[in-house]
Design a protein around this motif. Structure first.
Motif, PDB file in Angstrom:
ATOM      1  N   GLN A 180       0.833  -1.208   0.000  1.00  0.00           N
ATOM      2  CA  GLN A 180       0.000   0.000   0.000  1.00  0.00           C
ATOM      3  C   GLN A 180       0.862   1.251   0.000  1.00  0.00           C
ATOM      4  O   GLN A 180       0.554   2.233  -0.696  1.00  0.00           O
ATOM      5  CB  GLN A 180      -0.928  -0.020   1.216  1.00  0.00           C
ATOM      6  CG  GLN A 180      -1.995   1.075   1.169  1.00  0.00           C
ATOM      7  CD  GLN A 180      -2.974   0.982   2.325  1.00  0.00           C
ATOM      8  OE1 GLN A 180      -2.906   0.071   3.156  1.00  0.00           O
ATOM      9  NE2 GLN A 180      -3.898   1.923   2.399  1.00  0.00           N
ATOM     10  N   LEU A 181       1.944   1.253   0.766  1.00  0.00           N
ATOM     11  CA  LEU A 181       2.860   2.392   0.771  1.00  0.00           C
ATOM     12  C   LEU A 181       3.463   2.605  -0.611  1.00  0.00           C
ATOM     13  O   LEU A 181       3.618   3.739  -1.071  1.00  0.00           O
ATOM     14  CB  LEU A 181       3.982   2.174   1.799  1.00  0.00           C
ATOM     15  CG  LEU A 181       3.751   2.704   3.213  1.00  0.00           C
ATOM     16  CD1 LEU A 181       4.906   2.282   4.125  1.00  0.00           C
ATOM     17  CD2 LEU A 181       3.602   4.214   3.224  1.00  0.00           C
ATOM     18  N   SER A 182       3.819   1.518  -1.287  1.00  0.00           N
ATOM     19  CA  SER A 182       4.398   1.623  -2.622  1.00  0.00           C
ATOM     20  C   SER A 182       3.428   2.280  -3.595  1.00  0.00           C
ATOM     21  O   SER A 182       3.841   3.002  -4.506  1.00  0.00           O
ATOM     22  CB  SER A 182       4.785   0.234  -3.145  1.00  0.00           C
ATOM     23  OG  SER A 182       5.842  -0.308  -2.385  1.00  0.00           O
ATOM     24  N   ARG A 183       2.139   2.037  -3.406  1.00  0.00           N
ATOM     25  CA  ARG A 183       1.143   2.619  -4.302  1.00  0.00           C
ATOM     26  C   ARG A 183       0.863   4.082  -3.994  1.00  0.00           C
ATOM     27  O   ARG A 183       0.643   4.888  -4.899  1.00  0.00           O
ATOM     28  CB  ARG A 183      -0.173   1.829  -4.216  1.00  0.00           C
ATOM     29  CG  ARG A 183      -0.110   0.424  -4.770  1.00  0.00           C
ATOM     30  CD  ARG A 183      -1.519  -0.107  -5.042  1.00  0.00           C
ATOM     31  NE  ARG A 183      -2.393   0.057  -3.894  1.00  0.00           N
ATOM     32  CZ  ARG A 183      -2.600  -0.874  -2.958  1.00  0.00           C
ATOM     33  NH1 ARG A 183      -1.973  -2.038  -3.045  1.00  0.00           N
ATOM     34  NH2 ARG A 183      -3.416  -0.653  -1.949  1.00  0.00           N
ATOM     35  N   THR A 184       0.866   4.439  -2.703  1.00  0.00           N
ATOM     36  CA  THR A 184       0.407   5.777  -2.309  1.00  0.00           C
ATOM     37  C   THR A 184       1.519   6.817  -2.204  1.00  0.00           C
ATOM     38  O   THR A 184       1.239   8.010  -2.203  1.00  0.00           O
ATOM     39  CB  THR A 184      -0.331   5.709  -0.960  1.00  0.00           C
ATOM     40  OG1 THR A 184       0.554   5.183   0.041  1.00  0.00           O
ATOM     41  CG2 THR A 184      -1.556   4.822  -1.058  1.00  0.00           C
ATOM     42  N   ALA A 185       2.787   6.373  -2.112  1.00  0.00           N
ATOM     43  CA  ALA A 185       3.886   7.325  -1.897  1.00  0.00           C
ATOM     44  C   ALA A 185       4.686   7.602  -3.166  1.00  0.00           C
ATOM     45  O   ALA A 185       5.836   7.981  -3.106  1.00  0.00           O
ATOM     46  CB  ALA A 185       4.818   6.803  -0.799  1.00  0.00           C
ATOM     47  N   ARG A 186       4.080   7.428  -4.323  1.00  0.00           N
ATOM     48  CA  ARG A 186       4.810   7.584  -5.576  1.00  0.00           C
ATOM     49  C   ARG A 186       5.081   9.048  -5.928  1.00  0.00           C
ATOM     50  O   ARG A 186       5.996   9.348  -6.687  1.00  0.00           O
ATOM     51  CB  ARG A 186       4.050   6.910  -6.718  1.00  0.00           C
ATOM     52  CG  ARG A 186       3.811   5.426  -6.487  1.00  0.00           C
ATOM     53  CD  ARG A 186       3.078   4.777  -7.641  1.00  0.00           C
ATOM     54  NE  ARG A 186       3.945   4.609  -8.788  1.00  0.00           N
ATOM     55  CZ  ARG A 186       4.741   3.553  -8.974  1.00  0.00           C
ATOM     56  NH1 ARG A 186       4.773   2.584  -8.080  1.00  0.00           N
ATOM     57  NH2 ARG A 186       5.500   3.467 -10.047  1.00  0.00           N
ATOM     58  N   ILE A 187       4.273   9.965  -5.379  1.00  0.00           N
ATOM     59  CA  ILE A 187       4.443  11.392  -5.677  1.00  0.00           C
ATOM     60  C   ILE A 187       4.988  12.159  -4.476  1.00  0.00           C
ATOM     61  O   ILE A 187       5.961  12.900  -4.580  1.00  0.00           O
ATOM     62  CB  ILE A 187       3.104  12.017  -6.120  1.00  0.00           C
ATOM     63  CG1 ILE A 187       2.508  11.241  -7.303  1.00  0.00           C
ATOM     64  CG2 ILE A 187       3.307  13.481  -6.494  1.00  0.00           C
ATOM     65  CD1 ILE A 187       3.372  11.232  -8.540  1.00  0.00           C
ATOM     66  N   GLU A 188       4.362  11.959  -3.337  1.00  0.00           N
ATOM     67  CA  GLU A 188       4.730  12.670  -2.111  1.00  0.00           C
ATOM     68  C   GLU A 188       4.908  11.664  -0.973  1.00  0.00           C
ATOM     69  O   GLU A 188       4.376  10.550  -1.034  1.00  0.00           O
ATOM     70  CB  GLU A 188       3.644  13.673  -1.730  1.00  0.00           C
ATOM     71  CG  GLU A 188       3.476  14.826  -2.707  1.00  0.00           C
ATOM     72  CD  GLU A 188       4.653  15.797  -2.662  1.00  0.00           C
ATOM     73  OE1 GLU A 188       5.363  15.821  -1.633  1.00  0.00           O
ATOM     74  OE2 GLU A 188       4.848  16.524  -3.658  1.00  0.00           O
ATOM     75  N   PRO A 189       5.642  12.051   0.088  1.00  0.00           N
ATOM     76  CA  PRO A 189       5.772  11.169   1.253  1.00  0.00           C
ATOM     77  C   PRO A 189       4.415  10.807   1.825  1.00  0.00           C
ATOM     78  O   PRO A 189       3.502  11.633   1.865  1.00  0.00           O
ATOM     79  CB  PRO A 189       6.587  12.008   2.242  1.00  0.00           C
ATOM     80  CG  PRO A 189       7.348  12.972   1.397  1.00  0.00           C
ATOM     81  CD  PRO A 189       6.435  13.296   0.249  1.00  0.00           C
ATOM     82  N   GLN A 190       4.290   9.558   2.256  1.00  0.00           N
ATOM     83  CA  GLN A 190       3.039   9.097   2.850  1.00  0.00           C
ATOM     84  C   GLN A 190       3.343   8.302   4.117  1.00  0.00           C
ATOM     85  O   GLN A 190       4.347   7.587   4.180  1.00  0.00           O
ATOM     86  CB  GLN A 190       2.274   8.204   1.882  1.00  0.00           C
ATOM     87  CG  GLN A 190       1.738   8.912   0.651  1.00  0.00           C
ATOM     88  CD  GLN A 190       0.615   9.877   0.957  1.00  0.00           C
ATOM     89  OE1 GLN A 190      -0.101   9.703   1.946  1.00  0.00           O
ATOM     90  NE2 GLN A 190       0.467  10.901   0.127  1.00  0.00           N
ATOM     91  N   SER A 191       2.463   8.444   5.106  1.00  0.00           N
ATOM     92  CA  SER A 191       2.558   7.675   6.345  1.00  0.00           C
ATOM     93  C   SER A 191       1.278   6.869   6.506  1.00  0.00           C
ATOM     94  O   SER A 191       0.180   7.408   6.338  1.00  0.00           O
ATOM     95  CB  SER A 191       2.751   8.590   7.554  1.00  0.00           C
ATOM     96  OG  SER A 191       3.979   9.295   7.470  1.00  0.00           O
ATOM     97  N   LEU A 192       1.425   5.589   6.820  1.00  0.00           N
ATOM     98  CA  LEU A 192       0.284   4.717   7.036  1.00  0.00           C
ATOM     99  C   LEU A 192       0.394   4.067   8.408  1.00  0.00           C
ATOM    100  O   LEU A 192       1.497   3.881   8.930  1.00  0.00           O
ATOM    101  CB  LEU A 192       0.230   3.632   5.958  1.00  0.00           C
ATOM    102  CG  LEU A 192       0.006   4.094   4.513  1.00  0.00           C
ATOM    103  CD1 LEU A 192       0.009   2.888   3.578  1.00  0.00           C
ATOM    104  CD2 LEU A 192      -1.292   4.873   4.378  1.00  0.00           C
ATOM    105  N   THR A 193      -0.745   3.723   8.960  1.00  0.00           N
ATOM    106  CA  THR A 193      -0.800   3.075  10.270  1.00  0.00           C
ATOM    107  C   THR A 193      -1.202   1.620  10.092  1.00  0.00           C
ATOM    108  O   THR A 193      -2.190   1.328   9.408  1.00  0.00           O
ATOM    109  CB  THR A 193      -1.801   3.788  11.191  1.00  0.00           C
ATOM    110  OG1 THR A 193      -1.411   5.165  11.318  1.00  0.00           O
ATOM    111  CG2 THR A 193      -1.816   3.152  12.572  1.00  0.00           C
ATOM    112  N   CYS A 194      -0.451   0.724  10.707  1.00  0.00           N
ATOM    113  CA  CYS A 194      -0.711  -0.701  10.549  1.00  0.00           C
ATOM    114  C   CYS A 194      -1.717  -1.190  11.597  1.00  0.00           C
ATOM    115  O   CYS A 194      -2.200  -0.413  12.426  1.00  0.00           O
ATOM    116  CB  CYS A 194       0.587  -1.496  10.646  1.00  0.00           C
ATOM    117  SG  CYS A 194       1.265  -1.590  12.322  1.00  0.00           S
ATOM    118  N   PHE A 195      -2.009  -2.480  11.584  1.00  0.00           N
ATOM    119  CA  PHE A 195      -3.001  -3.065  12.487  1.00  0.00           C
ATOM    120  C   PHE A 195      -2.635  -2.874  13.957  1.00  0.00           C
ATOM    121  O   PHE A 195      -3.494  -2.874  14.833  1.00  0.00           O
ATOM    122  CB  PHE A 195      -3.150  -4.564  12.193  1.00  0.00           C
ATOM    123  CG  PHE A 195      -1.971  -5.391  12.642  1.00  0.00           C
ATOM    124  CD1 PHE A 195      -1.957  -5.988  13.898  1.00  0.00           C
ATOM    125  CD2 PHE A 195      -0.875  -5.553  11.823  1.00  0.00           C
ATOM    126  CE1 PHE A 195      -0.880  -6.734  14.326  1.00  0.00           C
ATOM    127  CE2 PHE A 195       0.213  -6.314  12.240  1.00  0.00           C
ATOM    128  CZ  PHE A 195       0.220  -6.904  13.486  1.00  0.00           C
TER     129      PHE A 195
END
Length: 294
Positions: free
Chosen positions: A73-88
């Motif tokens: 999911q990070l690979s898909r969403t951080a292609r343009i700008e930095p992204q932070s995701l929260t795991c389970f």
């Protein structure tokens, strides 16, 4: 143009990256990894700074699968700008894109931290999820590792991401020098070939010509050159020429067209296209940016 994995491997083993990785972890206490865009493996696995709880999860198939899905999911969403995701588990991971000209080649990644202090209720919910996945853990050990996880304030987290963003831009700037200059225990044949290319970059160069200059067959030279430089012959020659062009552009008395032919390009249009592909901006834009920074 070249294999992202090969190039990222070269960057990861460069002194500039290793110095930064060490300084970032020493300053923040957080792991950092540079991974190719096509890799979804757990980036911090086995590092000294790996979070203890995350290390436990990586050893169990159910939780490891959840961690891998987050990397995807990070690979898909951080292609343009930095992204932070929260795991389970409630922990955050951050990916910062690293570009080479117009090409996304990988991500600088950090994380395995809480952005707010965890609670017992949160731990209980996470434990129940592990049970649903059939993940068996020793409760006391799991609890200890979970609550030993680093907690960052919003300001601290933003500062860490900013450091990664700045370094990603710096990597993009210096990557061509690293790629052209790296000597990864390369055979003398490759060293001689790079020297020959450097001395004759202003002339028309062919693969066969350079192979003959280092006394080897074209097929073997092509295979070995790609293996030890991470680039095919044509891309390496282009990058060598662009590197010299960047230095010549510092001289305001030289026209862009003069520089293009000086470094070995037969067409100004081709030079402009290759320069933008490698550097990320046109020669004129690059010259203006350098002049304004002086």
């Amino acid at each position: 143009m070249f294999a992202n994995k090969n190039f990222v491997d070269i960057l990861t083993h460069s002194k500039i990256y290793q110095d930064y990785e060490r300084a970032f972890t020493d300053a923040t206490g957080l792991p950092v990894s540079l991974r190719p865009v096509e890799s979804w493996q757990l980036p911090h696995r086995g590092k000294k700074s790996e979070n203890g709880f995350c290390a436990m999860m990586a050893e169990r198939s159910g939780s490891c699968a959840a961690c891998l899905r987050m990397q995807e999911q990070l690979s898909r969403t951080a292609r343009i700008e930095p992204q932070s995701l929260t795991c389970f588990s409630g922990m955050s991971d951050t990916a910062v894109p690293v570009r080479l000209g117009d090409n996304l080649i990988g991500f600088l990644q950090t994380g395995q931290v809480f952005r707010r202090k965890p609670t017992e209720a949160q731990f209980s919910r996470m434990s129940k999820q592990l049970e649903k996945w059939g993940v068996e853990t020793e409760a006391a050990e799991l609890h200890k590792a979970y609550f030993a996880t680093r907690v960052l304030s919003r300001r601290q987290h933003e500062a860490a991401v900013t450091l990664l963003r700045i370094f990603a831009m710096h990597l993009s700037t210096v990557s061509n020098q690293v790629l052209v200059g790296q000597q990864n225990a390369e055979p003398p044949m490759i060293t001689r070939a790079k020297e020959y290319i450097g001395k004759n970059q202003g002339e028309a160069l062919s693969l066969g010509q350079v192979a003959r200059a280092v006394n080897t067959s074209t097929f073997y030279f092509c295979k070995m050159f790609k293996k030890f430089t991470g680039l095919n012959f044509t891309d390496y020659v282009s990058r060598t020429r662009i590197e010299k062009a960047r230095n010549l552009l510092l001289n305001p008395n030289l026209r862009v067209s003069e520089i293009a032919f000086e470094v070995g390009f037969q067409s100004l249009t081709h030079f402009n296209r290759v320069f933008k592909k490698i550097v990320g901006e046109s020669p004129t834009e690059y010259r203006g940016e350098v002049a304004s920074a002086a």
